[in-house]
Write an enzyme that holds these catalytic residues in place. Structure first.
Site, mmCIF file in Angstrom:
data_model
loop_
_atom_site.group_PDB
_atom_site.id
_atom_site.type_symbol
_atom_site.label_atom_id
_atom_site.label_comp_id
_atom_site.label_asym_id
_atom_site.label_seq_id
_atom_site.Cartn_x
_atom_site.Cartn_y
_atom_site.Cartn_z
ATOM 1 N N ARG A 1 31.601 11.186 43.890
ATOM 2 C CA ARG A 1 30.866 11.687 42.717
ATOM 3 C C ARG A 1 31.806 12.505 41.824
ATOM 4 O O ARG A 1 32.578 13.333 42.301
ATOM 5 C CB ARG A 1 29.695 12.535 43.190
ATOM 6 C CG ARG A 1 28.882 13.195 42.060
ATOM 7 C CD ARG A 1 29.341 14.605 41.781
ATOM 8 N NE ARG A 1 28.450 15.300 40.849
ATOM 9 C CZ ARG A 1 28.712 16.482 40.329
ATOM 10 N NH1 ARG A 1 29.812 17.128 40.656
ATOM 11 N NH2 ARG A 1 27.876 17.054 39.485
ATOM 12 N N GLY B 1 27.159 24.492 36.088
ATOM 13 C CA GLY B 1 25.769 24.078 36.275
ATOM 14 C C GLY B 1 25.763 22.619 36.673
ATOM 15 O O GLY B 1 26.833 22.030 36.877
ATOM 16 N N THR C 1 31.744 26.853 40.238
ATOM 17 C CA THR C 1 32.857 26.289 39.468
ATOM 18 C C THR C 1 33.616 27.478 38.931
ATOM 19 O O THR C 1 33.070 28.585 38.901
ATOM 20 C CB THR C 1 32.311 25.442 38.286
ATOM 21 O OG1 THR C 1 31.824 24.198 38.774
ATOM 22 C CG2 THR C 1 33.340 25.147 37.227
ATOM 23 N N GLY D 1 26.348 19.183 36.821
ATOM 24 C CA GLY D 1 27.288 18.443 35.983
ATOM 25 C C GLY D 1 26.703 17.233 35.282
ATOM 26 O O GLY D 1 27.066 16.925 34.143
HETATM 27 N N1 ASP Z 1 29.440 21.709 37.113
HETATM 28 C C1 ASP Z 1 29.797 21.547 38.499
HETATM 29 C C2 ASP Z 1 29.583 20.115 38.890
HETATM 30 O O1 ASP Z 1 28.542 19.557 38.608
HETATM 31 C C3 ASP Z 1 29.041 22.416 39.416
HETATM 32 C C4 ASP Z 1 28.808 23.843 38.960
HETATM 33 O O2 ASP Z 1 29.311 24.296 37.973
HETATM 34 O O3 ASP Z 1 28.087 24.545 39.617
HETATM 35 O O4 ASP Z 1 30.429 19.569 39.542
#
Ligand code: ASP
Length: 319
Positions: free
Chosen positions: A205, A229, A177, A231
């Site tokens: 999603r 992380g 992200t 989500g």
């Molecule tokens: N937070 C993002 C999501 O779940 C993924 C990530 O930050 O790695 O879509």
């Protein structure tokens, strides 16, 4: 921070092991992080708004092949890109977000347009794309976002799923992200986040990145924060707002509040997570609990610092 303003960013906590990319690629990724910091800093140094700095920094990362946002974003289970972004103005609590967009080149610009040109906070799917188009934003075919790296990652994850060992996928296989936070010379804060979600995500999603209070939050006098992380966990824990609440109600410092979220809450759950956050003095923190996290900030003396793993690199100074 110089003149009281500051900027920090992350490019996701799904950083791969150093051996998986060439040194030239790591160096280029670091250069793109520094370019994003400079783009935001130019605005702040010219007396511009934190909101504009956040948007400018995120656009640079969305346009980079190295990050899971805009060009180079993750592919979902059907092999398509569904993108998400949000932005928040700490001065007014105004915010905007898009989810499931397929055609707008820079989703962060679409989030900003929702905030400023519509009465809504969030728009989704083809409606959000159509709105972005009406606002005059650059539109592209969905295939514009596809890169060889993501095609390979999707194939590897599908194979893992077939072999029954999907759980063994690394953070880098799965997600990433980008996010930015800024404090301008007037002490106003802003935060923004943009993502492709994670490789092989279910069609439709929606994660935390477009959810205000989960992946993004900004409030003047408190903090601006962007997360990365899994989500679903960020949503369940109202993660970004949790950091602000710790600071407002429990009087924790920025460091205490972000460490508590990343290392205590998510650490205890064994969830890979990271954030970048800034307070009203322009101080930036960027804790993470994974192998690495793309991140960067500008020091009070003007040094541009970026990192992917533990080692920090100085990429020159801003004037
Ligand atoms: N937070 C993002 C999501 O779940 C993924 C990530 O930050 O790695 O879509």
């Amino acid at each position: 921070m110089a003149n009281g303003h500051g900027i920090g960013l992350h490019g996701g906590c799904g950083t791969q092991a150093q051996a998986l990319m060439s040194e030239a690629e790591w160096a280029e990724a670091r250069t793109h992080l520094a370019d994003a910091l400079r783009a935001g800093w130019r605005i702040l140094a010219g007396g511009g708004r934190a909101l504009d700095a956040v948007e400018a920094a995120i656009v640079v990362m969305e346009d980079s092949v190295y990050f899971n946002a805009g060009y180079g974003a993750a592919l979902n289970a059907s092999g398509a890109h569904e993108l998400e972004a949000s932005i928040m103005d700490g001065a007014t609590l105004a915010c905007g977000a898009v989810a499931g967009t397929k055609r707008v080149k820079n989703p962060i610009r679409a989030a900003r347009a929702v905030m400023e040109k519509s009465p809504s906070v969030m728009m989704a799917t083809s409606t959000a794309d159509a709105f972005a188009e009406r606002c005059g934003l650059d539109m592209v075919a969905n295939s514009y976002f596809t890169t060889e790296r993501r095609v390979k990652a999707l194939a590897a994850l599908r194979q893992r799923a077939k072999d029954g060992n999907a759980a063994a996928a690394t953070e880098a296989d799965k997600h990433g992200t980008v996010g930015a936070v800024a404090c301008d010379a007037n002490g106003h804060l802003a935060a923004g986040t943009s993502t492709g979600g994670f490789n092989n995500k279910p069609v439709g999603r929606i994660g935390d990145s477009p959810i205000i209070g989960a992946g993004t939050y900004a409030r003047d006098g408190v903090c601006a924060i962007s997360g990365t992380g899994q989500g679903e966990l960020f949503i369940r824990h109202a993660a970004a707002y949790d950091v602000a609440a710790r600071m407002m109600y429990a009087r924790q410092s920025l460091t205490q509040a972000t460490d508590a979220l990343v290392h205590e809450t998510f650490g205890a759950l064994k969830v890979g997570a990271g954030v970048v956050a800034i307070d009203g003095t322009g101080r930036v923190v960027a804790p993470y609990n994974t192998l690495g996290m793309y991140r960067g900030w500008i020091m009070a003396d003007g040094r541009i610092v970026v990192a992917t793993h533990a080692e920090e690199h100085v990429m020159g100074t801003v004037g």
